[in-house]
Design a protein around this motif. Structure first.
Motif, PDB file in Angstrom:
ATOM      1  N   LYS A   1      66.653  30.477 -18.501  1.00  0.00           N
ATOM      2  CA  LYS A   1      65.465  29.913 -17.856  1.00  0.00           C
ATOM      3  C   LYS A   1      64.413  29.510 -18.889  1.00  0.00           C
ATOM      4  CE  LYS A   1      66.031  32.544 -13.564  1.00  0.00           C
ATOM      5  NZ  LYS A   1      65.552  33.713 -12.802  1.00  0.00           N
TER       6      LYS A   1
ATOM      7  N   SER B   1      59.192  31.967 -12.233  1.00  0.00           N
ATOM      8  CA  SER B   1      60.306  31.060 -12.529  1.00  0.00           C
ATOM      9  C   SER B   1      61.152  31.548 -13.693  1.00  0.00           C
ATOM     10  CB  SER B   1      59.772  29.653 -12.837  1.00  0.00           C
ATOM     11  OG  SER B   1      59.169  29.099 -11.688  1.00  0.00           O
ATOM     12  N   ILE B   2      60.608  32.480 -14.478  1.00  0.00           N
ATOM     13  CA  ILE B   2      61.347  33.036 -15.612  1.00  0.00           C
ATOM     14  C   ILE B   2      61.924  34.403 -15.272  1.00  0.00           C
ATOM     15  CG2 ILE B   2      61.174  33.884 -17.990  1.00  0.00           C
ATOM     16  CD1 ILE B   2      58.854  31.837 -18.375  1.00  0.00           C
TER      17      ILE B   2
END
Length: 220
Positions: free
Chosen positions: A6, A211-212
């Motif tokens: 990611k 998102s990570i």
């Protein structure tokens, strides 16, 4: 997808002019190490003592950013190592950062937090207050801090038009402040859900966590 994958995907996706702050608050050291191993060097935390405990055990070339609301009595715990403080929203806090930085013979970079959201829960100063601060003699006397830009948090809403207008307000504030304080270069705005819109509106630094690292666990 792994944390490392990611990170690499985001680094490839972001324009070269935009800095990625990986928001690691509430996440274990092992997750941060995995992101570090993938090349990420800038991490953001919102609790000073949690950040200090992670700083002690993780690689020393990590750049730590304090992205949460800062209490003056806790500045001393991060003054030795913090690279950038995002949430400076009043002059008293700036004075305390300057005082603690001086004890460590450091100059600490800071962002002025501008209130762009309608929510009362969001901190920040007005553009007028920021202008007055930067033009004041008292500010000129602070030798151990440098104001390098501005930070803002948009309203938590699905109304992207409103979010866009708030980001635009921060960019306009940055432009007007830059006239009186030429060393401004950072516009910290945009998170996992809206960072692409923020970049379109002029962001140079995005703060991305979910998102990570996935959703945060505040009960662990």
């Amino acid at each position: 997808m792994s944390i490392g994958s990611k990170i690499q995907e985001l680094q490839n996706d972001l324009p070269k002019s935009v800095t990625l702050v990986a928001v690691s608050k509430t996440k274990p050291v092992s997750d941060i190490q995995e992101a570090y191993d993938a090349g990420q060097r800038i991490f953001g935390e919102n609790k000073i003592q949690e950040m200090a405990s992670k700083w002690e055990v993780l690689p020393k070339d990590i750049s730590w950013h304090m992205i949460g609301h800062v209490q003056r009595n806790k500045v001393k715990y991060m003054a030795e190592f913090v690279d950038l403080i995002h949430g400076v929203d009043n002059f008293k806090l700036l004075k305390e950062i300057n005082k603690q930085a001086k004890k460590h013979d450091r100059v600490i970079n800071c962002l002025l937090q501008i209130k762009i959201a309608e929510e009362d829960s969001k901190f920040g100063m007005s553009a007028e207050e920021a202008t007055t601060l930067l033009a004041s003699e008292a500010f000129q006397e602070l030798e151990n801090i440098t104001i390098v830009g501005v930070m803002g948090m948009a309203t938590f809403t699905d109304n992207l038009t409103q979010v866009q207008q708030e980001f635009r307000k921060l960019k306009d504030t940055f432009d007007s402040l830059q006239i009186i304080h030429e060393c401004l270069e950072v516009i910290s705005m945009g998170m996992s859900g809206d960072y692409q819109l923020a970049i379109e509106e002029g962001s140079t630094m995005v703060r991305i966590g979910n998102s990570i690292f996935g959703a945060r666990n505040y009960h662990s």
